[in-house]
Each structure stands twice: as C-alpha cells, then as structure tokens.
Design a protein around this motif. Sequence first.
Motif, mmCIF file in Angstrom:
data_model
loop_
_atom_site.group_PDB
_atom_site.id
_atom_site.type_symbol
_atom_site.label_atom_id
_atom_site.label_comp_id
_atom_site.label_asym_id
_atom_site.label_seq_id
_atom_site.Cartn_x
_atom_site.Cartn_y
_atom_site.Cartn_z
ATOM 1 N N GLU A 12 0.839 -1.205 0.000
ATOM 2 C CA GLU A 12 0.000 0.000 0.000
ATOM 3 C C GLU A 12 0.877 1.260 0.000
ATOM 4 O OE1 GLU A 12 -2.537 -0.541 3.338
ATOM 5 O OE2 GLU A 12 -3.145 -2.525 2.681
ATOM 6 N N ARG A 13 1.612 1.443 -1.093
ATOM 7 C CA ARG A 13 2.501 2.582 -1.204
ATOM 8 C C ARG A 13 1.793 3.732 -1.894
ATOM 9 N NH1 ARG A 13 7.218 -0.451 -4.358
ATOM 10 N NH2 ARG A 13 5.394 -0.733 -5.688
ATOM 11 N N THR A 14 2.246 4.949 -1.626
ATOM 12 C CA THR A 14 1.647 6.120 -2.252
ATOM 13 C C THR A 14 1.748 6.034 -3.763
ATOM 14 O OG1 THR A 14 2.150 7.514 -0.349
ATOM 15 C CG2 THR A 14 1.754 8.638 -2.437
ATOM 16 N N GLU A 15 2.908 5.579 -4.271
ATOM 17 C CA GLU A 15 3.077 5.516 -5.722
ATOM 18 C C GLU A 15 2.149 4.494 -6.362
ATOM 19 O OE1 GLU A 15 6.901 3.552 -3.957
ATOM 20 O OE2 GLU A 15 5.463 5.126 -3.437
ATOM 21 N N ASP A 16 1.816 3.415 -5.630
ATOM 22 C CA ASP A 16 0.853 2.449 -6.147
ATOM 23 C C ASP A 16 -0.522 3.095 -6.275
ATOM 24 O OD1 ASP A 16 2.659 0.261 -6.254
ATOM 25 O OD2 ASP A 16 2.418 -0.040 -4.106
ATOM 26 N N CYS A 17 -0.948 3.777 -5.233
ATOM 27 C CA CYS A 17 -2.271 4.414 -5.229
ATOM 28 C C CYS A 17 -2.347 5.511 -6.286
ATOM 29 C CB CYS A 17 -2.575 4.977 -3.845
ATOM 30 S SG CYS A 17 -2.796 3.694 -2.587
ATOM 31 N N GLU A 18 -1.291 6.261 -6.444
ATOM 32 C CA GLU A 18 -1.267 7.303 -7.468
ATOM 33 C C GLU A 18 -1.429 6.683 -8.853
ATOM 34 O OE1 GLU A 18 1.502 11.122 -8.822
ATOM 35 O OE2 GLU A 18 2.362 9.529 -7.583
ATOM 36 N N ARG A 19 -0.751 5.553 -9.071
ATOM 37 C CA ARG A 19 -0.864 4.869 -10.361
ATOM 38 C C ARG A 19 -2.276 4.323 -10.569
ATOM 39 N NH1 ARG A 19 2.396 1.316 -9.375
ATOM 40 N NH2 ARG A 19 1.134 -0.577 -9.224
ATOM 41 N N PHE A 20 -2.851 3.725 -9.526
ATOM 42 C CA PHE A 20 -4.224 3.233 -9.632
ATOM 43 C C PHE A 20 -5.170 4.350 -10.076
ATOM 44 C CE2 PHE A 20 -3.483 -0.016 -5.962
ATOM 45 C CZ PHE A 20 -2.814 -0.846 -6.830
ATOM 46 N N ALA A 21 -5.121 5.464 -9.369
ATOM 47 C CA ALA A 21 -6.040 6.568 -9.651
ATOM 48 C C ALA A 21 -5.855 7.097 -11.070
ATOM 49 C CB ALA A 21 -5.836 7.686 -8.636
ATOM 50 N N THR A 22 -4.614 7.258 -11.483
ATOM 51 C CA THR A 22 -4.329 7.798 -12.814
ATOM 52 C C THR A 22 -4.839 6.879 -13.916
ATOM 53 O OG1 THR A 22 -2.357 8.943 -12.001
ATOM 54 C CG2 THR A 22 -2.497 8.548 -14.377
ATOM 55 N N ILE A 23 -4.565 5.587 -13.788
ATOM 56 C CA ILE A 23 -4.979 4.627 -14.818
ATOM 57 C C ILE A 23 -6.492 4.499 -14.878
ATOM 58 C CG2 ILE A 23 -4.922 2.187 -15.462
ATOM 59 C CD1 ILE A 23 -2.059 2.102 -14.375
ATOM 60 N N GLU A 182 -6.752 -2.749 -1.081
ATOM 61 C CA GLU A 182 -6.317 -1.684 -1.991
ATOM 62 C C GLU A 182 -7.372 -0.587 -2.100
ATOM 63 O OE1 GLU A 182 -3.402 -4.329 -4.877
ATOM 64 O OE2 GLU A 182 -5.513 -4.160 -5.391
ATOM 65 N N VAL A 183 -8.633 -0.971 -1.967
ATOM 66 C CA VAL A 183 -9.713 0.017 -1.943
ATOM 67 C C VAL A 183 -9.530 0.973 -0.773
ATOM 68 C CG1 VAL A 183 -12.193 0.309 -1.496
ATOM 69 C CG2 VAL A 183 -11.418 -1.359 -3.198
ATOM 70 N N PHE A 184 -9.257 0.419 0.403
ATOM 71 C CA PHE A 184 -9.020 1.260 1.578
ATOM 72 C C PHE A 184 -7.801 2.162 1.362
ATOM 73 C CE2 PHE A 184 -11.544 -1.999 3.907
ATOM 74 C CZ PHE A 184 -12.442 -1.144 4.532
ATOM 75 N N ALA A 185 -6.738 1.598 0.803
ATOM 76 C CA ALA A 185 -5.519 2.374 0.587
ATOM 77 C C ALA A 185 -5.754 3.500 -0.410
ATOM 78 C CB ALA A 185 -4.395 1.462 0.102
#
Length: 274
Positions: A12-23, A182-185
């Motif tokens: 649950e890293r910030t860069e993972d979440c940023e990538r999720f949101a962008t894609i 991942e939803v929570f993150a």
Amino acid sequence: MKEIKDFLPVRERTEDCERFATIIRKHAQNYIKENGLQALILGISGGIDSALCAALLKPVCEECNIPLIGRSITIESNLPDEIERSIKAGDSFCHDFQYLNLTETYLENRKNLIHLDDSILSKLRQGNMKARMRMMILYDLAQLNRGIVIATDNFTEYLTGFWTLHGDVGDYAPILHLWKTEVFALATYLLSECNEKQRESLQMCIDAVPVDGLGISACDCEQLGVKDYFEADKLFVRYFSGEKRLEEHQLIKRYLHSHYKRNNPVVIPRSEII
C-alpha cells in the motif's frame, strides 16, 4: 481470466495508489468519449466502495463535461448511520444527487415472495429483491440520461460472490480488480485531493464497518468468516499460492461455490447446436 497471481495485492505505497487513480481515471475518460456517454449513474450506499468510485469519477465527469448522477436508495434494513454516510457522500461528490426510500414499494413487492421465514435463505431472497429494485432505478436513470451504471464491486467481493446477480452488477467496473485492502488504501490516498466536505464524507466511509445494507448480517465479515477484509485478502493470497488445505475455510468455500456468478449467463456454444 488472467492468472490469479497477477492480482495479488501490492504494497500500500503512495506511488501504487497514485498509479491506480491515474490509470482508472484515464480509462474511464477514454471509455466515456469513445462511447459518447452523456452521464455516469452511481448508487451511493454509504460504504467505502461507492464512495471511492464517486471520488475517482467526479473529476473524470467534469473533464468530459457530463454529470455524475448519484442516488442513495434505502429499503427498510439500512441503518441510520449508513443513510447519513450515503447522503454526505452523494452531496459531496455527485453533480446530481437524491435520496430515495423505497421501503413502502419493497414491502408491497415482498408479498409476492412465497414461503418466507426467519432462515438465512429467506433473508438472502429478500436481500436480492432489494438489490434488484435499486438497480431498476439506476438503469432507468441511465436510459433517461444516455449514460451507464457504475459497478462498485471490488476483487475480494468478486471472488467470494458477495454480490447480487442482476442487482449489483453495472456496466462499467472501475475498481473490480482492486482488492478490498487496496480500496481502503486508494480511498485514503484520495483524501489529500478532497475539499473539507468531501474529505469528511470519504473518511466516514473509510472508518465505517462494512455492511451489505440488506439486513442479512451485522457486517460483511460475519458472512465471509473472517475478522476483517485484511484477513480475507491474506487468506486468498495464501490459497492461490498453493495452500489447498484452506479449501475448508468459509471464505474459500464461497469462492469455490460461486463460479456460476462469475460465468453468467452460461451460453451453449453454437458449435454444439448446429
């Protein structure tokens, strides 16, 4: 379907979440433009999944100059705190939002269900009716506004069959391949881009005990046989990594017994007919 290992939860890293949101947002934007959609329709339950979808899709709709139309549709078994969260989330993220109470209509329709009692089966049947009644309203809005209905299921729910056929399944599923952890993150990550009103409503949904709103149990995890969704995702990882002894666990049994829902409808190949 891709190999399950392709879906194992990431850290649950910030860069993972940023990538999720962008894609997710880029894909949704392209889908809207390619199909000439005029609106996105979203059922707002007061839970984390629908709130996350709203937070993800609001800026997409604004970029495409179409409305995000939200409805909180409660029926008998929804608790006051669920209703409060759903209204706050809808008011915070949707361009067109209304709260509807279909309890009276549901109670009238329920008269057509035979042999009801206090069993789990009867509770499931009544819960399915509630989910399908909600979806009728959402699909009518989609037809009226030349849009589509957003599905809010996540990957953990998908694997467990924790959804109603023809009730929870929409047209476009932005978070279906995100595990519940991942939803929570991702929801927590999106708090940083929210205004104060949005942040308060989204945080309420993050903090809430997950429930299905159908009156079947006190919480999701009670039905899944786990203490929380973090345990559920870890169990799936262990099972798909080779721990077949977990087949006796209630969660994995739900996975094994719900393939029919993930393969619906069953279609007879034309080669077998002609």
